[in-house]
Every structure is written in structure tokens, then in C-alpha cells.
Scaffold this active site. Sequence first.
Site, PDB file in Angstrom:
ATOM      1  CB  CYS A 183       4.690 -47.720-148.170  1.00  0.00           C
ATOM      2  SG  CYS A 183       3.779 -49.222-148.589  1.00  0.00           S
TER       3      CYS A 183
ATOM      4  CG  ASP B 105       9.181 -52.214-145.530  1.00  0.00           C
ATOM      5  OD1 ASP B 105       8.281 -52.972-145.100  1.00  0.00           O
ATOM      6  OD2 ASP B 105       9.509 -52.170-146.733  1.00  0.00           O
TER       7      ASP B 105
ATOM      8  CG  ASN C 270      -0.549 -50.197-151.933  1.00  0.00           C
ATOM      9  OD1 ASN C 270      -1.422 -50.387-152.777  1.00  0.00           O
ATOM     10  ND2 ASN C 270      -0.830 -49.591-150.804  1.00  0.00           N
TER      11      ASN C 270
ATOM     12  CB  CYS D 218       3.874 -53.636-145.017  1.00  0.00           C
ATOM     13  SG  CYS D 218       4.449 -55.307-145.394  1.00  0.00           S
ATOM     14  NE  ARG D 219       6.791 -48.989-145.229  1.00  0.00           N
ATOM     15  CZ  ARG D 219       7.855 -48.420-145.762  1.00  0.00           C
ATOM     16  NH1 ARG D 219       8.580 -47.583-145.030  1.00  0.00           N
ATOM     17  NH2 ARG D 219       8.212 -48.667-147.005  1.00  0.00           N
ATOM     18  CB  SER D 220       0.638 -47.427-148.063  1.00  0.00           C
ATOM     19  OG  SER D 220       0.838 -48.511-148.934  1.00  0.00           O
TER      20      SER D 220
END
Length: 164
Positions: free
Chosen positions: A11, A128, A14, A16-18
Amino acid sequence: MAEPVRLLIVCLGNICRSPVAEGVMRARIATSTLAGRIELDSAGTGDWHIGEPPDRRAIANAAEHGVDIAGLRARQLALSDYHDFDWLLCADRANLRDVRARAPGGARAGSALLLDWSGLAHEGEVPDPYTGGPAQFEHVFQLLDRAADGVIARLRREYPFLTR
């Protein structure tokens, strides 16, 4: 025993999402027949958060679902990742464009949108949640939870040697 399949979730920062995707997938794979046969990591295309833990809201939301990501630390996508991983799975189209633009000659890793690769193409991109609140973090967790099921199904289908 065959080489493990290596997946890198990418993402922007690195945090939040990943890392949530990495945590969810690690938890799911650990309780499946694929345990010990898949290597997972996450990275960001940006360098703003290198060495930092995931966003506190991502940590809290994942923990509510029994997934511990507090020990993860942000890192930036490296040129070696294109050779060390089989797939670079990106949260959104901007990340995918960046990943492909940075690819060195002779890169062996494939790159794709995470939701497409997991069979959730109809969901589009992983939004995001950084500027949002608890509802956005929960939405992202739910998307990534469904994506983890799709990733496991695809790995079993395309890498049958993993289940032997």
C-alpha cells in the site's frame, strides 16, 4: 518440500491496509493446510513511516477480530522485493502503477491488485482508511478478511503442490 510461495502486500505507507492484510492472511494461513508453505510480508511505496508500527487504529481494529499486528514495522518497497517474491499484491491502482513503474529489468514477481488477485474484482480497490474513523477501518478489515479467503482459494488452485 517445494519452495514456499511468497506474497508481498503493498500500500502507500505500510501502516494501515498492507499490515492488516498481512496480519489477516497470516492468521488464516496458520490455521490452514498451507501453514508453513506461504511467506508473507508487507511494504509501502512511500518512505514516510519506515520503522513505525501500524496505525494505532489499524492495530485496535485488527485486535478486535483477534489479529495481532502490533509487532509489524513499516518498510518501503525495495528493488530486491521484485526478485524475492512471487507476487506483489497492491491495495489500489496508484500503488500498482508505482510498483510496475519501479520494476527492475528481469523482475520475477508478478504484480496485481490484491482484490482482483483474490477474486474480489467487483470490490475494486482497498480504500485508504487513514483519514477516516472506526467505520472506515472496519470496512477495510472486512474487505481484507474476504480477500484472505480468496487468496487461500487461489493458492490452493494455482499451486496444488502446496497442499500435498
